[in-house]
Structures are given as structure tokens and as C-alpha cells.
Design a protein around this motif. Sequence first.
Motif, PDB file in Angstrom:
ATOM      1  N   GLY A 163      65.951  -4.018  37.033  1.00 46.53           N
ATOM      2  CA  GLY A 163      66.599  -3.926  38.156  1.00 46.53           C
ATOM      3  C   GLY A 163      66.693  -2.322  38.888  1.00 46.53           C
ATOM      4  O   GLY A 163      65.921  -1.605  39.470  1.00 46.53           O
ATOM      5  N   GLY A 164      67.507  -1.826  37.758  1.00 48.10           N
ATOM      6  CA  GLY A 164      67.612  -0.312  38.033  1.00 48.10           C
ATOM      7  C   GLY A 164      66.621   0.590  38.161  1.00 48.10           C
ATOM      8  O   GLY A 164      66.516   1.340  38.693  1.00 48.10           O
ATOM      9  N   LEU A 165      65.325   0.394  36.687  1.00 51.80           N
ATOM     10  CA  LEU A 165      64.962   1.171  36.407  1.00 51.80           C
ATOM     11  C   LEU A 165      63.505   0.946  37.399  1.00 51.80           C
ATOM     12  O   LEU A 165      62.855   1.944  37.980  1.00 51.80           O
ATOM     13  N   VAL A 166      63.635  -0.037  37.868  1.00 47.57           N
ATOM     14  CA  VAL A 166      62.280  -0.414  38.711  1.00 47.57           C
ATOM     15  C   VAL A 166      62.604   0.510  40.105  1.00 47.57           C
ATOM     16  O   VAL A 166      62.210   1.278  41.040  1.00 47.57           O
ATOM     17  N   LEU A 167      63.794   0.392  40.660  1.00 48.24           N
ATOM     18  CA  LEU A 167      64.242   0.623  41.811  1.00 48.24           C
ATOM     19  C   LEU A 167      64.276   2.472  41.835  1.00 48.24           C
ATOM     20  O   LEU A 167      63.614   2.934  42.584  1.00 48.24           O
ATOM     21  N   ALA A 168      64.742   2.921  40.760  1.00 48.62           N
ATOM     22  CA  ALA A 168      64.455   4.270  40.372  1.00 48.62           C
ATOM     23  C   ALA A 168      63.212   4.584  40.301  1.00 48.62           C
ATOM     24  O   ALA A 168      63.198   5.823  41.060  1.00 48.62           O
ATOM     25  N   LEU A 169      62.063   3.632  39.062  1.00 47.01           N
ATOM     26  CA  LEU A 169      60.575   4.486  40.091  1.00 47.01           C
ATOM     27  C   LEU A 169      59.942   4.203  41.406  1.00 47.01           C
ATOM     28  O   LEU A 169      59.327   4.818  41.532  1.00 47.01           O
ATOM     29  N   ILE A 170      60.098   3.036  41.960  1.00 45.22           N
ATOM     30  CA  ILE A 170      60.088   3.263  43.093  1.00 45.22           C
ATOM     31  C   ILE A 170      60.659   4.329  44.013  1.00 45.22           C
ATOM     32  O   ILE A 170      59.568   4.864  44.819  1.00 45.22           O
ATOM     33  N   ALA A 171      61.878   4.598  44.491  1.00 44.38           N
ATOM     34  CA  ALA A 171      62.762   5.607  44.826  1.00 44.38           C
ATOM     35  C   ALA A 171      61.865   7.034  44.877  1.00 44.38           C
ATOM     36  O   ALA A 171      61.510   8.542  45.228  1.00 44.38           O
ATOM     37  N   LEU A 172      61.485   7.186  43.294  1.00 44.97           N
ATOM     38  CA  LEU A 172      60.665   8.651  43.233  1.00 44.97           C
ATOM     39  C   LEU A 172      59.635   7.992  43.354  1.00 44.97           C
ATOM     40  O   LEU A 172      59.061   9.585  44.059  1.00 44.97           O
ATOM     41  N   ALA A 173      58.633   7.597  43.466  1.00 44.87           N
ATOM     42  CA  ALA A 173      57.105   7.361  44.028  1.00 44.87           C
ATOM     43  C   ALA A 173      57.783   7.377  45.454  1.00 44.87           C
ATOM     44  O   ALA A 173      56.359   8.561  46.372  1.00 44.87           O
ATOM     45  N   VAL A 174      58.454   7.286  45.904  1.00 45.55           N
ATOM     46  CA  VAL A 174      58.164   7.076  47.845  1.00 45.55           C
ATOM     47  C   VAL A 174      58.305   8.830  48.898  1.00 45.55           C
ATOM     48  O   VAL A 174      57.714   9.084  49.071  1.00 45.55           O
ATOM     49  N   ASN A 175      59.678   9.393  47.416  1.00 45.67           N
ATOM     50  CA  ASN A 175      59.766  10.637  47.544  1.00 45.67           C
ATOM     51  C   ASN A 175      59.185  12.037  47.478  1.00 45.67           C
ATOM     52  O   ASN A 175      58.613  12.575  48.386  1.00 45.67           O
ATOM     53  N   GLU A 176      58.265  11.917  46.195  1.00 47.27           N
ATOM     54  CA  GLU A 176      56.711  12.825  46.243  1.00 47.27           C
ATOM     55  C   GLU A 176      55.982  12.388  47.118  1.00 47.27           C
ATOM     56  O   GLU A 176      55.055  12.795  47.463  1.00 47.27           O
TER      57      GLU A 176
END
Length: 143
Positions: free
Chosen positions: A18-31
Motif C-alpha cells: 500500500g505504501g508503494l502504491v501511494l508513493a507512486l500515485i503521489a509521484l505521478a500526481v506531482n509530476e
Amino acid sequence: MDMEQIQEFVVNHPFLWGGLVLALIALAVNEGLRTVKGQKPIPANEAVRLMNTDDAVVVDTRSAADFKKSHILNAKHVPMAGIEERAKEISKNTDRVIICYCGIGNVAPQAAAKLRKLGYSRAHALKGGINAWQADGMPVTSK
């Protein structure tokens, strides 16, 4: 590693997964937001195009000593510490294209963001700073 092992890992470690998925989503949204808002640093070839077609103002945010050693031709020296106070020296026209750069590309995005907050909607940062500029074979001067 086969699919069963991946499934077993996900089932046995839901918080890590779950942490990995959240980190990837946050990175994608930020970019995505950076791209939409024009905050993504621009490469040297795009900067040259803006200089030639839009008469962009180039701003060196490094120290005075670094500026004296070498800088992009016709760049204005406005250190990061005084960028907000000296914004009118850069350009009185808030619609003008501004390209900020630093040494390696870590400070210029902050300078461009500060200028955008002041109304300079077309302020950009040079990707990789003057180091990337020179690595791409672009000219600098010490005059």
C-alpha cells in the motif's frame, strides 16, 4: 520471480504494498501538476528556442563569484536570496518569458516558482542548470 510469489508478497505485506502504491500515485500526481502548471524545468534546446523566438530574459541565480567565472550570454545576475525584491529589475512586463538557472538545477525551480507567485506566469527553470547547459555544448561567457 513468478506471479504466485508476487501475489504472496502482496497478501503477506499489505502495508508495504500500500505504501508503494501511494508513493507512486503521489509521484505521478506531482509530476502531472508540475507539467500542467509549467513548473517542469525546460531543457537547453527549449531555452534557446524561447530566447530566440520570445526574447526571453535569462536570470542567473548563483553567487556573484560563480557568475563572474561564467554565465549564459546576456544573463542578468539576480541571486536567489533577492529574487523577490529585485523582480522588477528582471522585467517590468509580467508576461515576458523568464528562464532562471543555477549551478545544477536545484535552486532555479524555486526562483521560477517565486516569480510565478509574483505574477510572472511564464517563468521557467533551466533543467540541470549551467552544468547541463555546458554539457550540451552551449556557449557561456565571463564578460
